[in-house]
Design an enzyme around this catalytic site. Sequence first.
Site, PDB file in Angstrom:
ATOM      1  N   ILE A   1       0.834  -1.206   0.000  1.00 31.80           N
ATOM      2  CA  ILE A   1       0.000   0.000   0.000  1.00 31.80           C
ATOM      3  C   ILE A   1       0.873   1.262   0.000  1.00 31.80           C
ATOM      4  O   ILE A   1       0.586   2.229  -0.710  1.00 31.80           O
ATOM      5  CB  ILE A   1      -0.946  -0.019   1.225  1.00 31.80           C
TER       6      ILE A   1
ATOM      7  N   ARG B   1      14.264  -2.064  -2.619  1.00 26.08           N
ATOM      8  CA  ARG B   1      12.856  -1.830  -2.957  1.00 26.08           C
ATOM      9  C   ARG B   1      12.534  -0.326  -2.938  1.00 26.08           C
ATOM     10  O   ARG B   1      11.776   0.166  -3.777  1.00 26.08           O
ATOM     11  CB  ARG B   1      11.954  -2.584  -1.983  1.00 26.08           C
TER      12      ARG B   1
ATOM     13  N   ASP C   1      14.998   1.825  10.005  1.00 24.58           N
ATOM     14  CA  ASP C   1      14.249   0.828  10.780  1.00 24.58           C
ATOM     15  C   ASP C   1      13.418   1.579  11.812  1.00 24.58           C
ATOM     16  O   ASP C   1      13.943   2.125  12.786  1.00 24.58           O
ATOM     17  CB  ASP C   1      15.213  -0.141  11.468  1.00 24.58           C
TER      18      ASP C   1
ATOM     19  N   SER D   1      -4.578   2.139   9.851  1.00 23.62           N
ATOM     20  CA  SER D   1      -4.970   1.169  10.881  1.00 23.62           C
ATOM     21  C   SER D   1      -5.334  -0.123  10.161  1.00 23.62           C
ATOM     22  O   SER D   1      -4.648  -0.558   9.234  1.00 23.62           O
ATOM     23  CB  SER D   1      -6.126   1.751  11.697  1.00 23.62           C
TER      24      SER D   1
ATOM     25  N   TYR E   1      -2.071  -7.761  16.948  1.00 25.58           N
ATOM     26  CA  TYR E   1      -2.171  -6.861  15.787  1.00 25.58           C
ATOM     27  C   TYR E   1      -3.409  -5.957  15.910  1.00 25.58           C
ATOM     28  O   TYR E   1      -3.312  -4.738  15.747  1.00 25.58           O
ATOM     29  CB  TYR E   1      -2.249  -7.703  14.512  1.00 25.58           C
TER      30      TYR E   1
ATOM     31  N   LYS F   1      -3.552  -1.795  16.192  1.00 27.44           N
ATOM     32  CA  LYS F   1      -4.247  -0.968  15.199  1.00 27.44           C
ATOM     33  C   LYS F   1      -5.378  -0.175  15.847  1.00 27.44           C
ATOM     34  O   LYS F   1      -5.717   0.925  15.400  1.00 27.44           O
ATOM     35  CB  LYS F   1      -4.778  -1.850  14.062  1.00 27.44           C
TER      36      LYS F   1
ATOM     37  N   VAL G   1      -6.088  -6.349   1.387  1.00 31.65           N
ATOM     38  CA  VAL G   1      -5.455  -5.806   0.184  1.00 31.65           C
ATOM     39  C   VAL G   1      -4.324  -6.756  -0.201  1.00 31.65           C
ATOM     40  O   VAL G   1      -3.575  -7.222   0.669  1.00 31.65           O
ATOM     41  CB  VAL G   1      -4.900  -4.385   0.443  1.00 31.65           C
TER      42      VAL G   1
HETATM   43  N1  LIG Z   1      -2.725  -5.690   3.167  1.00 37.12           N
HETATM   44  C1  LIG Z   1      -3.797  -5.637   3.920  1.00 37.12           C
HETATM   45  O1  LIG Z   1      -4.797  -6.355   3.670  1.00 37.12           O
HETATM   46  C2  LIG Z   1      -3.871  -4.727   5.110  1.00 37.12           C
HETATM   47  C3  LIG Z   1      -5.043  -4.735   5.860  1.00 37.12           C
HETATM   48  C4  LIG Z   1      -5.151  -3.887   6.945  1.00 37.12           C
HETATM   49  C5  LIG Z   1      -4.104  -3.040   7.265  1.00 37.12           C
HETATM   50  N2  LIG Z   1      -2.945  -3.048   6.536  1.00 37.12           N
HETATM   51  C6  LIG Z   1      -1.865  -2.155   6.928  1.00 37.12           C
HETATM   52  O2  LIG Z   1      -1.366  -1.496   5.790  1.00 37.12           O
HETATM   53  C7  LIG Z   1      -0.019  -1.102   6.042  1.00 37.12           C
HETATM   54  C8  LIG Z   1       0.847  -1.474   4.844  1.00 37.12           C
HETATM   55  O3  LIG Z   1       0.900  -2.897   4.750  1.00 37.12           O
HETATM   56  P1  LIG Z   1       0.918  -3.675   3.367  1.00 37.12           P
HETATM   57  O4  LIG Z   1      -0.288  -4.502   3.313  1.00 37.12           O
HETATM   58  O5  LIG Z   1       1.218  -2.725   2.267  1.00 37.12           O
HETATM   59  O6  LIG Z   1       2.123  -4.708   3.619  1.00 37.12           O
HETATM   60  P2  LIG Z   1       3.661  -4.694   3.181  1.00 37.12           P
HETATM   61  O7  LIG Z   1       3.790  -4.746   1.710  1.00 37.12           O
HETATM   62  O8  LIG Z   1       4.281  -5.765   4.007  1.00 37.12           O
HETATM   63  O9  LIG Z   1       4.165  -3.263   3.651  1.00 37.12           O
HETATM   64  C9  LIG Z   1       4.604  -2.996   4.948  1.00 37.12           C
HETATM   65  C10 LIG Z   1       5.556  -1.827   4.877  1.00 37.12           C
HETATM   66  O10 LIG Z   1       5.976  -1.498   6.230  1.00 37.12           O
HETATM   67  C11 LIG Z   1       7.391  -1.409   6.217  1.00 37.12           C
HETATM   68  N3  LIG Z   1       7.942  -1.772   7.518  1.00 37.12           N
HETATM   69  C12 LIG Z   1       7.636  -2.852   8.278  1.00 37.12           C
HETATM   70  N4  LIG Z   1       8.422  -2.872   9.365  1.00 37.12           N
HETATM   71  C13 LIG Z   1       9.241  -1.790   9.297  1.00 37.12           C
HETATM   72  C14 LIG Z   1      10.281  -1.284  10.105  1.00 37.12           C
HETATM   73  N5  LIG Z   1      10.677  -1.895  11.226  1.00 37.12           N
HETATM   74  N6  LIG Z   1      10.910  -0.151   9.715  1.00 37.12           N
HETATM   75  C15 LIG Z   1      10.551   0.465   8.568  1.00 37.12           C
HETATM   76  N7  LIG Z   1       9.565   0.044   7.762  1.00 37.12           N
HETATM   77  C16 LIG Z   1       8.925  -1.088   8.122  1.00 37.12           C
HETATM   78  C17 LIG Z   1       7.859  -2.390   5.140  1.00 37.12           C
HETATM   79  O11 LIG Z   1       9.117  -2.005   4.644  1.00 37.12           O
HETATM   80  P3  LIG Z   1      10.498  -2.780   4.886  1.00 37.12           P
HETATM   81  O12 LIG Z   1      10.184  -4.247   5.043  1.00 37.12           O
HETATM   82  O13 LIG Z   1      11.272  -2.474   3.638  1.00 37.12           O
HETATM   83  O14 LIG Z   1      11.087  -2.160   6.101  1.00 37.12           O
HETATM   84  C18 LIG Z   1       6.797  -2.165   4.075  1.00 37.12           C
HETATM   85  O15 LIG Z   1       7.140  -1.061   3.266  1.00 37.12           O
HETATM   86  C19 LIG Z   1       0.399  -1.798   7.343  1.00 37.12           C
HETATM   87  O16 LIG Z   1       0.334  -0.885   8.416  1.00 37.12           O
HETATM   88  C20 LIG Z   1      -0.658  -2.865   7.505  1.00 37.12           C
HETATM   89  O17 LIG Z   1      -0.856  -3.245   8.851  1.00 37.12           O
HETATM   90  C21 LIG Z   1      -2.822  -3.879   5.449  1.00 37.12           C
END
Ligand SMILES: NC(=O)c1ccc[n+]([C@@H]2O[C@H](COP(=O)([O-])OP(=O)(O)OC[C@H]3O[C@@H](n4cnc5c(N)ncnc54)[C@H](OP(=O)(O)O)[C@@H]3O)[C@@H](O)[C@H]2O)c1
Length: 264
Positions: free
Chosen positions: A19, A43, A64, A142, A156, A160, A189
């Site tokens: 996202i 990335r 980080d 969230s 989790y 959130k 997503v």
């Molecule tokens: N996908 C869904 O269905 C869904 C649903 C509800 C909420 N969300 C929320 O949407 C947000 C984005 O998630 P996503 O679905 O796009 O998953 P994702 O592709 O895994 O993205 C997560 C992002 O957070 C970064 N991140 C994680 N830990 C980190 C750290 N310690 N320091 C810096 N960056 C960090 C990761 O980057 P690096 O690994 O490169 O550090 C990555 O860019 C999250 O907050 C997630 O909880 C997603």
Amino acid sequence: MAGSFEGKRVLITGGSSGIGAGLAEGFAAAGAVVGIAARRRDRLVEVLERCRAHTPNSQMWEVDLADPDAVDRLAVEAVDTLGGVDLLVNNAGIPKRRHVSRLDAGTVESVMAINYLSPVRLTLAILPTMLAQGSGRVVFVSSVAAPLSSPGEAAYSASKAAVAVFAETMAVDLWDSGVGVSVVYPGVVDTELFTLPDNDPFTGDVESIPVAEAVTTIMDGVAAGALSIYVPAYFAEFAAQKAQDVDRFLAGTAEYVRSRTGRG
Ligand SMILES: NC(=O)c1ccc[n+]([C@@H]2O[C@H](COP(=O)([O-])OP(=O)(O)OC[C@H]3O[C@@H](n4cnc5c(N)ncnc54)[C@H](OP(=O)(O)O)[C@@H]3O)[C@@H](O)[C@H]2O)c1
């Protein structure tokens, strides 16, 4: 900060994938100068290249966000480099799909560190700049896990919920300040979040939506100055159903889990 994103300075955490990467490209395509922050340099470089095709002054920070000092440094560097921040998108986050009977306190703390403490810290560090500008918006990503108390995701869901309630209270405190707040509640997503290690397999049967659809919904909501943005919008009805009768909703959830896993 409702309306056009042309020339706005947008800082997005977790901009290396999913996202966050989609939002970075979306805001850049809409004319915003984007700053992205995450750990995976390779990335970030790819996403930044796509952003710079639209806005060459876009930037990246390899950071980080579990490290509080690094969060503080990011705030200072982003404000300096971008010349201020109009929109902060606290998107970085980690999943934790694990039955509560197998959770340990350290895991809960590490989830809270990334999903709650880090976005709050970054927000508090950048807020004075927005208040001095008299404008800005802070977006917190969230999850529907917060209002719906997703089974098998206690750590989790709680992280959130914490960030959502922080955001809502902040919105009241800042009501007439010119600084707005949005809380995004994604459902499912299609991102790497569901394939990360150290998580139980994802067993939900909600149909996932592509990142591009989530990005459009989020950008439209932010442009409209919406406080709550459900992705997709129909999740707002589920949240309302739960709020109306929590006992009934949780009993229904337990029955659903039992029927699928044989476990309550
Ligand atoms: N996908 C869904 O269905 C869904 C649903 C509800 C909420 N969300 C929320 O949407 C947000 C984005 O998630 P996503 O679905 O796009 O998953 P994702 O592709 O895994 O993205 C997560 C992002 O957070 C970064 N991140 C994680 N830990 C980190 C750290 N310690 N320091 C810096 N960056 C960090 C990761 O980057 P690096 O690994 O490169 O550090 C990555 O860019 C999250 O907050 C997630 O909880 C997603």
